[in-house]
Enzyme design. Structure first.
Site, PDB file in Angstrom:
ATOM      1  N   CYS A   2      -3.486  -1.887   3.371  1.00  0.00           N
ATOM      2  CA  CYS A   2      -3.507  -1.639   4.992  1.00  0.00           C
ATOM      3  C   CYS A   2      -3.954  -2.589   5.790  1.00  0.00           C
ATOM      4  O   CYS A   2      -5.099  -2.765   5.346  1.00  0.00           O
ATOM      5  CB  CYS A   2      -2.556  -0.432   5.955  1.00  0.00           C
ATOM      6  SG  CYS A   2      -4.259   0.176   5.918  1.00  0.00           S
ATOM      7  N   LYS A 496      -4.119  -5.562  -3.455  1.00  0.00           N
ATOM      8  CA  LYS A 496      -5.013  -6.201  -3.896  1.00  0.00           C
ATOM      9  C   LYS A 496      -6.576  -5.002  -3.996  1.00  0.00           C
ATOM     10  O   LYS A 496      -7.023  -5.428  -4.867  1.00  0.00           O
ATOM     11  CB  LYS A 496      -5.459  -7.009  -2.983  1.00  0.00           C
ATOM     12  CG  LYS A 496      -6.791  -8.043  -2.967  1.00  0.00           C
ATOM     13  CD  LYS A 496      -6.373  -8.804  -4.206  1.00  0.00           C
ATOM     14  CE  LYS A 496      -8.095  -9.700  -5.063  1.00  0.00           C
ATOM     15  NZ  LYS A 496      -8.035  -9.459  -6.345  1.00  0.00           N
TER      16      LYS A 496
HETATM   17  C1  G6P Z   1      -5.974  -2.917  -7.480  1.00  0.00           C
HETATM   18  C2  G6P Z   1      -5.731  -4.407  -7.423  1.00  0.00           C
HETATM   19  C3  G6P Z   1      -6.445  -5.227  -9.577  1.00  0.00           C
HETATM   20  C4  G6P Z   1      -8.057  -4.042  -9.175  1.00  0.00           C
HETATM   21  C5  G6P Z   1      -7.901  -3.165  -9.354  1.00  0.00           C
HETATM   22  C6  G6P Z   1      -8.942  -2.199  -8.979  1.00  0.00           C
HETATM   23  O1  G6P Z   1      -4.738  -2.846  -8.266  1.00  0.00           O
HETATM   24  O2  G6P Z   1      -4.136  -5.024  -8.239  1.00  0.00           O
HETATM   25  O3  G6P Z   1      -6.682  -6.198  -9.787  1.00  0.00           O
HETATM   26  O4  G6P Z   1      -8.827  -4.318 -10.593  1.00  0.00           O
HETATM   27  O5  G6P Z   1      -6.877  -2.487  -8.119  1.00  0.00           O
HETATM   28  O6  G6P Z   1     -10.104  -3.030  -7.742  1.00  0.00           O
HETATM   29  P1  G6P Z   1     -11.275  -2.512  -7.489  1.00  0.00           P
HETATM   30  O7  G6P Z   1     -11.539  -4.019  -6.173  1.00  0.00           O
HETATM   31  O8  G6P Z   1     -12.233  -1.635  -7.304  1.00  0.00           O
HETATM   32  O9  G6P Z   1     -11.469  -3.579  -8.427  1.00  0.00           O
END
Ligand code: G6P
Length: 501
Positions: A2, A496
């Site tokens: 959010c 994201k």
């Molecule tokens: C979400 C995103 C991924 C990312 C994961 C971990 O699933 O879509 O692209 O790798 O979170 O996020 P972080 O910010 O902890 O690397």
């Protein structure tokens, strides 16, 4: 998941709010709302004398004829109001300075200023920092999608990450890193998604270069299982956003278990995970908008390689000659990456075929096994093709049963010590009619043949080869998704920053 953006200013804030919401969309929403308060009529509180912060009172007589130029000047200084957002990106270009709130903080905004109270209601002052995001380009430029832009930004963000690197030194990870590194005897990596794959890659470097036993755990698993803490372990949290709920909770869980030596590798300054850990390394990927992570992954790999080299040097396992060679390789990476990006036209041709399939296998061995996992993740995230990655030696223990003419098998085949073993695995696929798509190094001696497509990488890159080999897999996923017409930057049901469990 959010996002919030708010403003109190003399100008019309509606465009700021709408643009802020648009920029937060990448975090993954299905709904949004805006509320605006306006008070235009002449009232006592609008009349002069006009007070600012209770210290300055302005009295004027009559009409201010140059009010437009005054307004322009004041707006260009940017001090026209105060804003709040859950992500600095929402306000890039509208605010120059920012303050990160701590857990439990309560903030009150007025046009003139802000006040912050901590969770106990006591007034507190928090550090004011320059908003780096204003410098980050949030536009698409000549690219069709943010993911494409971010793939092509990799040479420059990696150059940015390495340009000042002249030696491997603990100070790169924080003032107390030297003392911490002196005490540790092992590493535990906690992460999710793509960051988990960078952790898996780092395990190979930490064990082979620094000789430190390393385990890598999915953060959401670690936080809920019984583990046996070793106080001499360095707990390393990896996260692009620095806000992933599971990774943050896993890090806190490790601390509750008694782990004192913690290090965060994150891409967002001031993020929760960065603030939670004792030591920090800020990657320099810049704002990453595409949900599927690309440049954040490769800059994480650079950071983790630097960590492995630094620990090796600290432990007396890296002589000056080898250190210079490693630094030389890091500095040459941007040029090598440009060579890989030039392969895009060949990859686009492959993507056309892959786009017509519903399943794909990815194979890799050794340090390139996590790269195969990352390639499969990229493909499934944005093209919705079911993709699985295997360590190639595992083929015979199950996935071989799936290999038919309908199964594309994408293989990461660098010219390393495992190449001959990998070639045998490829034969097993060919014998069953599987369609092979192989990324080999220039000198791998794997030649194209019916059912065997080969793209040669420009050069073999030794220890840093995973950083080069992931790039064609990013491009393959991207162009396959484009060919299928999916929403590349905002894949369905994904976000994201996953700030909830
Ligand atoms: C979400 C995103 C991924 C990312 C994961 C971990 O699933 O879509 O692209 O790798 O979170 O996020 P972080 O910010 O902890 O690397």
């Amino acid at each position: 998941m959010c996002g919030i953006v708010g403003a109190i200013a003399q100008r019309n804030v509606t465009p700021v709010l709408l643009e802020g919401l648009r920029r937060l969309e990448y975090r993954g929403y299905d709904s949004c709302g805006v509320a605006v308060l306006q008070d235009g009529e002449p009232l006592t509180r609008n009349a002069h004398p006009i007070f600012s912060s209770g210290e300055i009172a302005l009295v004027h007589n009559g009409i201010i004829e140059n009010h437009e130029s005054l307004r322009e000047t004041l707006s260009a200084l940017g001090r026209d109001g105060n804003y709040l957002a859950s992500d600095t990106m929402a306000l890039a270009g509208n605010a120059e300075h920012f303050i990160y709130l701590e857990e439990g903080d309560l903030v009150s905004l007025s046009r003139e200023g802000i006040s912050i109270a901590d969770r106990d209601g006591n007034p507190v002052a928090r550090e004011i920092r320059e908003l780096e995001a204003t410098k980050a380009a949030v536009g698409l430029g000549p690219y069709r999608h943010y993911m494409q832009k971010e793939i092509f930004e990799q040479p420059s963000v990696i150059a940015d990450s390495t340009e000042h690197l002249v030696r491997f030194a603990p100070a790169l990870f924080g003032a107390h890193a030297n003392a911490v590194f002196a005490e540790i005897d092992s590493v535990l990596i906690l992460a999710c998604g793509t960051s988990y794959h960078s952790g898996m890659t780092a395990k190979y470097w930490l064990e082979s270069i620094s000789r430190l036993p390393t385990s890598v755990e999915i953060a959401s698993e670690y936080r809920y299982r019984d583990s046996v803490p070793n106080p001499r372990t360095l707990v390393l949290a990896i996260s692009q956003s620095g806000e992933t709920a599971d990774t943050l909770a896993a890090l806190k869980h490790a601390q509750v278990l008694g782990h004192r030596h913690t290090l965060a590798v994150c891409n967002v300054a001031g993020s929760a995970i960065l603030r939670q850990a004792a030591l920090h390394f800020l990657t320099r990927a810049g704002a990453e908008i595409g949900v599927a992570s690309t440049k954040a992954f490769t800059t994480q790999l650079v950071a983790l390689f630097v960590l492995a080299a630094t620990l090796a040097k600290r432990r007396g396992m890296l002589d000056a000659h080898r250190e210079a060679a490693m630094l030389g390789q890091l500095h040459h990476l941007p040029a090598a990456l440009n060579g890989v990006l030039a392969l895009a036209p060949q990859i686009i041709a492959w993507a056309g075929s892959l786009a017509r399939k519903e399943n794909a296998l990815f194979l890799g061995r050794g340090i390139h096994y996590p790269i195969a996992l990352e390639g499969a993740l990229k493909l499934k995230e944005i093209s919705y093709i079911h993709a699985e990655a295997y360590a190639a030696g595992e083929l015979k223990h199950g996935p071989l049963a799936l290999v038919t003419e309908q199964m594309p098998v994408v293989t990461v085949a660098p010219n390393d010590a495992l190449l001959e073993k990998l070639k045998s695995n490829l034969q097993e696929v060919r014998a069953r009619g599987g369609e092979l798509y192989v990324f080999s190094d220039a000198d791998s001696k794997i030649r194209s043949a019916p059912g065997l497509h080969v793209i040669r990488m420009p050069e073999h890159y030794g220890l840093l080869s995973p950083i080069l080999h992931v790039v064609p897999l990013q491009l393959l996923a991207y162009h396959t998704a484009c060919a299928r017409g999916t929403d590349v930057d905002k894949p369905r049901d994904l976000a994201k920053s996953v700030t909830v469990e």
